[in-house]
Design an enzyme around this catalytic site. Sequence first.
Site, PDB file in Angstrom:
ATOM      1  N   ASN A 108       0.846  -1.198   0.000  1.00 25.79           N
ATOM      2  CA  ASN A 108       0.000   0.000   0.000  1.00 25.79           C
ATOM      3  C   ASN A 108       0.880   1.247   0.000  1.00 25.79           C
ATOM      4  O   ASN A 108       1.959   1.256   0.601  1.00 25.79           O
ATOM      5  CB  ASN A 108      -0.875   0.018   1.261  1.00 25.79           C
ATOM      6  CG  ASN A 108      -1.743   1.269   1.365  1.00 25.79           C
ATOM      7  OD1 ASN A 108      -2.385   1.677   0.409  1.00 25.79           O
ATOM      8  ND2 ASN A 108      -1.751   1.896   2.545  1.00 25.79           N
ATOM      9  N   HIS A 110       0.833   4.980   1.399  1.00 23.64           N
ATOM     10  CA  HIS A 110       0.113   5.797   2.377  1.00 23.64           C
ATOM     11  C   HIS A 110       0.748   7.194   2.439  1.00 23.64           C
ATOM     12  O   HIS A 110       1.970   7.304   2.533  1.00 23.64           O
ATOM     13  CB  HIS A 110       0.155   5.143   3.762  1.00 23.64           C
ATOM     14  CG  HIS A 110      -0.554   5.955   4.802  1.00 23.64           C
ATOM     15  ND1 HIS A 110      -1.937   6.017   4.858  1.00 23.64           N
ATOM     16  CD2 HIS A 110      -0.099   6.765   5.777  1.00 23.64           C
ATOM     17  CE1 HIS A 110      -2.285   6.828   5.843  1.00 23.64           C
ATOM     18  NE2 HIS A 110      -1.187   7.290   6.409  1.00 23.64           N
ATOM     19  N   SER A 137       4.751   6.684   2.439  1.00 23.19           N
ATOM     20  CA  SER A 137       5.319   5.400   2.852  1.00 23.19           C
ATOM     21  C   SER A 137       4.735   4.290   1.988  1.00 23.19           C
ATOM     22  O   SER A 137       3.552   4.318   1.650  1.00 23.19           O
ATOM     23  CB  SER A 137       4.964   5.089   4.316  1.00 23.19           C
ATOM     24  OG  SER A 137       5.387   6.110   5.191  1.00 23.19           O
ATOM     25  N   ASP A 146      -2.782   0.498   8.177  1.00 26.36           N
ATOM     26  CA  ASP A 146      -1.563   1.300   8.020  1.00 26.36           C
ATOM     27  C   ASP A 146      -0.494   0.910   9.040  1.00 26.36           C
ATOM     28  O   ASP A 146       0.392   1.720   9.361  1.00 26.36           O
ATOM     29  CB  ASP A 146      -1.874   2.807   8.133  1.00 26.36           C
ATOM     30  CG  ASP A 146      -2.803   3.296   7.038  1.00 26.36           C
ATOM     31  OD1 ASP A 146      -2.738   2.728   5.926  1.00 26.36           O
ATOM     32  OD2 ASP A 146      -3.594   4.224   7.282  1.00 26.36           O
TER      33      ASP A 146
HETATM   34  N1  NHR Z   1      -6.743  -2.793   5.001  1.00 26.40           N
HETATM   35  C1  NHR Z   1      -6.001  -3.388   5.930  1.00 26.40           C
HETATM   36  N2  NHR Z   1      -6.485  -4.484   6.525  1.00 26.40           N
HETATM   37  N3  NHR Z   1      -4.784  -2.922   6.309  1.00 26.40           N
HETATM   38  C2  NHR Z   1      -4.290  -1.812   5.746  1.00 26.40           C
HETATM   39  O1  NHR Z   1      -3.098  -1.384   6.115  1.00 26.40           O
HETATM   40  C3  NHR Z   1      -5.041  -1.128   4.753  1.00 26.40           C
HETATM   41  C4  NHR Z   1      -6.292  -1.660   4.400  1.00 26.40           C
HETATM   42  C5  NHR Z   1      -7.091  -1.023   3.444  1.00 26.40           C
HETATM   43  C6  NHR Z   1      -6.674   0.152   2.862  1.00 26.40           C
HETATM   44  C7  NHR Z   1      -5.094   2.046   2.676  1.00 26.40           C
HETATM   45  C8  NHR Z   1      -5.226   3.095   3.783  1.00 26.40           C
HETATM   46  C9  NHR Z   1      -4.304   4.276   3.628  1.00 26.40           C
HETATM   47  O2  NHR Z   1      -3.323   4.236   2.887  1.00 26.40           O
HETATM   48  C10 NHR Z   1      -5.448   0.714   3.234  1.00 26.40           C
HETATM   49  C11 NHR Z   1      -4.628   0.070   4.156  1.00 26.40           C
HETATM   50  C12 NHR Z   1      -8.976   3.561   3.933  1.00 26.40           C
HETATM   51  C13 NHR Z   1      -9.173   3.946   5.247  1.00 26.40           C
HETATM   52  C14 NHR Z   1     -10.553   4.187   5.800  1.00 26.40           C
HETATM   53  O3  NHR Z   1     -10.703   4.658   6.912  1.00 26.40           O
HETATM   54  C15 NHR Z   1      -8.060   4.076   6.047  1.00 26.40           C
HETATM   55  C16 NHR Z   1      -6.806   3.812   5.561  1.00 26.40           C
HETATM   56  C17 NHR Z   1      -6.609   3.402   4.241  1.00 26.40           C
HETATM   57  C18 NHR Z   1      -7.714   3.295   3.422  1.00 26.40           C
HETATM   58  N4  NHR Z   1     -11.612   3.839   5.055  1.00 26.40           N
HETATM   59  C19 NHR Z   1     -13.009   3.909   5.489  1.00 26.40           C
HETATM   60  C20 NHR Z   1     -13.624   2.518   5.586  1.00 26.40           C
HETATM   61  O4  NHR Z   1     -14.482   2.353   6.471  1.00 26.40           O
HETATM   62  C21 NHR Z   1     -13.906   4.565   4.517  1.00 26.40           C
HETATM   63  C22 NHR Z   1     -13.305   5.787   3.894  1.00 26.40           C
HETATM   64  C23 NHR Z   1     -14.175   6.316   2.816  1.00 26.40           C
HETATM   65  O5  NHR Z   1     -14.493   5.519   1.904  1.00 26.40           O
HETATM   66  O6  NHR Z   1     -14.559   7.489   2.925  1.00 26.40           O
HETATM   67  O7  NHR Z   1     -13.283   1.654   4.770  1.00 26.40           O
HETATM   68  O8  NHR Z   1      -4.535   5.281   4.314  1.00 26.40           O
HETATM   69  C1  GAR Z   2      -2.752   8.798  -3.031  1.00 25.44           C
HETATM   70  O1  GAR Z   2      -2.177  10.021  -2.730  1.00 25.44           O
HETATM   71  C2  GAR Z   2      -2.624   7.856  -1.853  1.00 25.44           C
HETATM   72  O2  GAR Z   2      -1.496   8.095  -1.077  1.00 25.44           O
HETATM   73  C3  GAR Z   2      -3.864   8.182  -1.092  1.00 25.44           C
HETATM   74  O3  GAR Z   2      -4.853   8.450  -2.047  1.00 25.44           O
HETATM   75  C4  GAR Z   2      -4.255   8.963  -3.210  1.00 25.44           C
HETATM   76  C5  GAR Z   2      -4.780   8.212  -4.395  1.00 25.44           C
HETATM   77  O4  GAR Z   2      -4.465   8.872  -5.570  1.00 25.44           O
HETATM   78  N1  GAR Z   2      -4.241   7.086  -0.285  1.00 25.44           N
HETATM   79  C6  GAR Z   2      -4.979   7.233   0.792  1.00 25.44           C
HETATM   80  O5  GAR Z   2      -5.288   8.315   1.229  1.00 25.44           O
HETATM   81  C7  GAR Z   2      -5.400   5.958   1.447  1.00 25.44           C
HETATM   82  N2  GAR Z   2      -6.136   6.266   2.615  1.00 25.44           N
HETATM   83  P1  GAR Z   2      -4.581   8.188  -6.977  1.00 25.44           P
HETATM   84  O6  GAR Z   2      -5.951   7.524  -7.073  1.00 25.44           O
HETATM   85  O7  GAR Z   2      -4.482   9.321  -7.950  1.00 25.44           O
HETATM   86  O8  GAR Z   2      -3.469   7.194  -7.134  1.00 25.44           O
END
Ligand code: NHR
Ligand code: GAR
Length: 218
Positions: A108, A110, A137, A146
């Site tokens: 991923n 982040h 990262s 994360d």
């Molecule tokens: N899943 C797991 N199990 N572990 C990780 O490290 C993950 C993952 C899924 C996505 C990306 C992540 C980021 O880079 C990622 C890492 C979504 C949320 C979130 O709160 C948080 C972190 C990341 C992606 N999502 C909400 C949910 O309930 C909804 C957000 C929305 O759709 O508005 O899924 O930051």
């Molecule tokens: C990226 O900047 C990534 O780091 C972030 O969303 C953007 C996606 O851009 N990810 C998150 O915030 C996950 N929570 P993209 O669709 O243009 O690649």
Amino acid sequence: MSSRALVLISGGGTNLQSFIDAIAAGRLDAELVGVLSDQPRAFGLQRAERADIPTTVLGAGGYDSRESYDRALQEAMLQFEPELVLLAGFMRILGAGLVRQFEGRMLNVHPSLLPAYRGLHTHRRVLEAGDRRHGCSIHFVTEELDGGPVVAQAEVAVADDDTEQTLSARVQAREHMLFPAVAQWFVSGRLNCVGDKVSLDGRILSEPVVFPKEEEIV
Ligand code: NHR
Ligand code: GAR
């Protein structure tokens, strides 16, 4: 033989584009076997179609629980027989079973210097805290959001007049260099993850590889 990579997106797909471009430029020895989006309108789907990459849309709408969506998503992912899964702006939290299925081969990007600022709205939180450094990262995905082992980070300097938009644009420019580079480490066999142990070139990484402020990523 290039590795089969599956990309998961929810939005614009600029990171997806960076993989497409890196493959075309010979910097990434992978085949993008599919792009999977949970959002039917994600612009990244158009990028995939333009590059002749098969797409699947799996909205969460029709599912009555997180678990049933997760099972369907896992099934859809397995159809592509990926060797590597790249979360490129995928915004849904993945369940334990799915994460275990792809353990050690799901990365991923982040937008923060983990372990700082897990979760959402990282650029806003960095500005509110008055931090002088920020960045992105790449980490292996574990069940802990994360919280998986971090492989590499690229820094940016925060400017006095930065807004969420200007800051996120500079962080994204770093993502677009860093993520394909780390993916190439993986597909070339240099990067491995077993449990919470990451190794690069046969040595356990005790800390992520850091590309300092605006330093070039090779
Ligand atoms: N899943 C797991 N199990 N572990 C990780 O490290 C993950 C993952 C899924 C996505 C990306 C992540 C980021 O880079 C990622 C890492 C979504 C949320 C979130 O709160 C948080 C972190 C990341 C992606 N999502 C909400 C949910 O309930 C909804 C957000 C929305 O759709 O508005 O899924 O930051
Ligand atoms: C990226 O900047 C990534 O780091 C972030 O969303 C953007 C996606 O851009 N990810 C998150 O915030 C996950 N929570 P993209 O669709 O243009 O690649």
